[in-house]
Scaffold this motif. Structure first.
Motif, short mmCIF file in Angstrom:
data_model
loop_
_atom_site.label_atom_id
_atom_site.label_comp_id
_atom_site.label_asym_id
_atom_site.label_seq_id
_atom_site.Cartn_x
_atom_site.Cartn_y
_atom_site.Cartn_z
N ASP A 51 0.83 -1.21 0.00
CA ASP A 51 0.00 0.00 0.00
C ASP A 51 0.86 1.25 0.00
OD1 ASP A 51 -2.40 -1.33 -0.05
OD2 ASP A 51 -2.77 -1.17 2.11
N ALA A 52 1.96 1.21 0.75
CA ALA A 52 2.80 2.40 0.91
C ALA A 52 3.75 2.62 -0.27
CB ALA A 52 3.60 2.30 2.21
N PHE A 53 4.27 1.54 -0.85
CA PHE A 53 5.35 1.67 -1.84
C PHE A 53 4.99 1.18 -3.24
CE2 PHE A 53 7.40 1.46 2.33
CZ PHE A 53 8.25 2.55 2.27
N GLY A 54 3.83 0.55 -3.37
CA GLY A 54 3.42 0.08 -4.70
C GLY A 54 3.88 -1.34 -4.98
N LEU A 69 12.99 -2.77 -2.60
CA LEU A 69 12.56 -1.91 -1.50
C LEU A 69 13.74 -1.15 -0.92
CD1 LEU A 69 10.29 -0.96 0.39
CD2 LEU A 69 10.76 -2.96 1.82
N GLY A 70 14.88 -1.85 -0.78
CA GLY A 70 16.08 -1.21 -0.24
C GLY A 70 16.54 -0.05 -1.09
N ALA A 71 16.45 -0.21 -2.41
CA ALA A 71 16.87 0.86 -3.32
C ALA A 71 16.02 2.11 -3.13
CB ALA A 71 16.79 0.39 -4.76
N ILE A 72 14.76 1.92 -2.74
CA ILE A 72 13.86 3.05 -2.51
C ILE A 72 14.15 3.73 -1.17
CG2 ILE A 72 11.45 3.71 -2.08
CD1 ILE A 72 10.66 1.36 -3.98
N LEU A 83 8.73 3.06 6.14
CA LEU A 83 8.88 1.60 6.23
C LEU A 83 9.03 1.17 7.68
CD1 LEU A 83 9.32 -1.20 4.93
CD2 LEU A 83 11.76 -0.63 4.81
N ASN A 84 9.89 1.86 8.43
CA ASN A 84 10.11 1.51 9.83
C ASN A 84 8.82 1.62 10.64
OD1 ASN A 84 12.79 0.97 9.36
ND2 ASN A 84 13.52 2.96 10.06
#
Length: 202
Positions: A51-54, A69-72, A83-84
């Motif tokens: 929901d938050a990042f697509g 996800l890490g790259a974002i 994320l946290n």
């Protein structure tokens, strides 16, 4: 029960120290492992991340694509905080369940990578910091984990400094040493943990 917060920078060798402590009899609550569990396919955690990042953070099999996800998030402090805010409460709740299930006389070691960053030191009876030089961290991340040097430096920069971690340490375990020396040091530390656990229960 004696509660121990175990932390250290990325590549410092917390996993090896926690493995040795478990061999001595510690009950391990591993935040990294729990963080993976709470975002497995079908969990509310993974749904909240999507929901938050697509959907670009999903792998083809529907699991979390950690590199994507890490790259974002590691290039954007606001996105990392988002994320946290999703993952940390889930990890905290599961960690509390595991701790509650441990025997009354246990030494419970909670492996918490971001203990310093999140100011969690007061939650534990004492804090152990696994310490290495930044040069050693960088070497391990590049040589053993296959990261690029730029990626490794970015991950290290996103964490607390070495000085900040050492400032909250009750016990420091130097992991810029051969494995045999590390094992001997962990044995010393375990004896100290048992002593403190006995004092606390007495």
């Amino acid at each position: 029960m004696l509660t121990v917060g175990l932390t250290g920078g990325i590549g410092a060798g917390k996993s090896e120290v926690s493995r040795l402590l478990v061999e001595h009899g510690a009950v391990l609550v591993d935040a990294d492992r729990i963080a993976r569990e709470v975002v497995e396919p079908g969990t509310p955690g993974l749904a909240a991340i999507v929901d938050a990042f697509g959907e670009q953070v999903l792998a083809e099999d529907g699991s979390l694509d950690r590199p994507a996800l890490g790259a974002i998030v590691f290039a954007d402090a606001d996105r990392l905080a988002l994320l946290n805010g999703i993952v940390h409460p889930l990890v905290g709740a599961r960690s509390a369940e595991l701790k509650a299930a441990a025997p009354d006389d246990a030494v419970v070691v909670q492996d918490v990578p971001l203990l310093t960053e999140n100011g969690l030191q007061d939650r534990y009876d004492l804090v152990i910091v696994v310490d290495t030089s930044p040069a050693t961290q960088l070497d391990r991340l590049v040589r053993l984990r296959g990261m690029t040097e730029a990626d490794a430096r970015a991950r290290m920069a996103a964490q607390a400094t070495r000085a900040q971690r050492l400032a909250i340490a009750d016990i420091v375990i130097d992991n810029d040493v051969p494995r045999g020396e590390l094992s001997a040091r962990v044995t010393e530390v375990w004896a100290e943990l048992l002593r403190r656990a006995t004092m606390k229960s007495g």
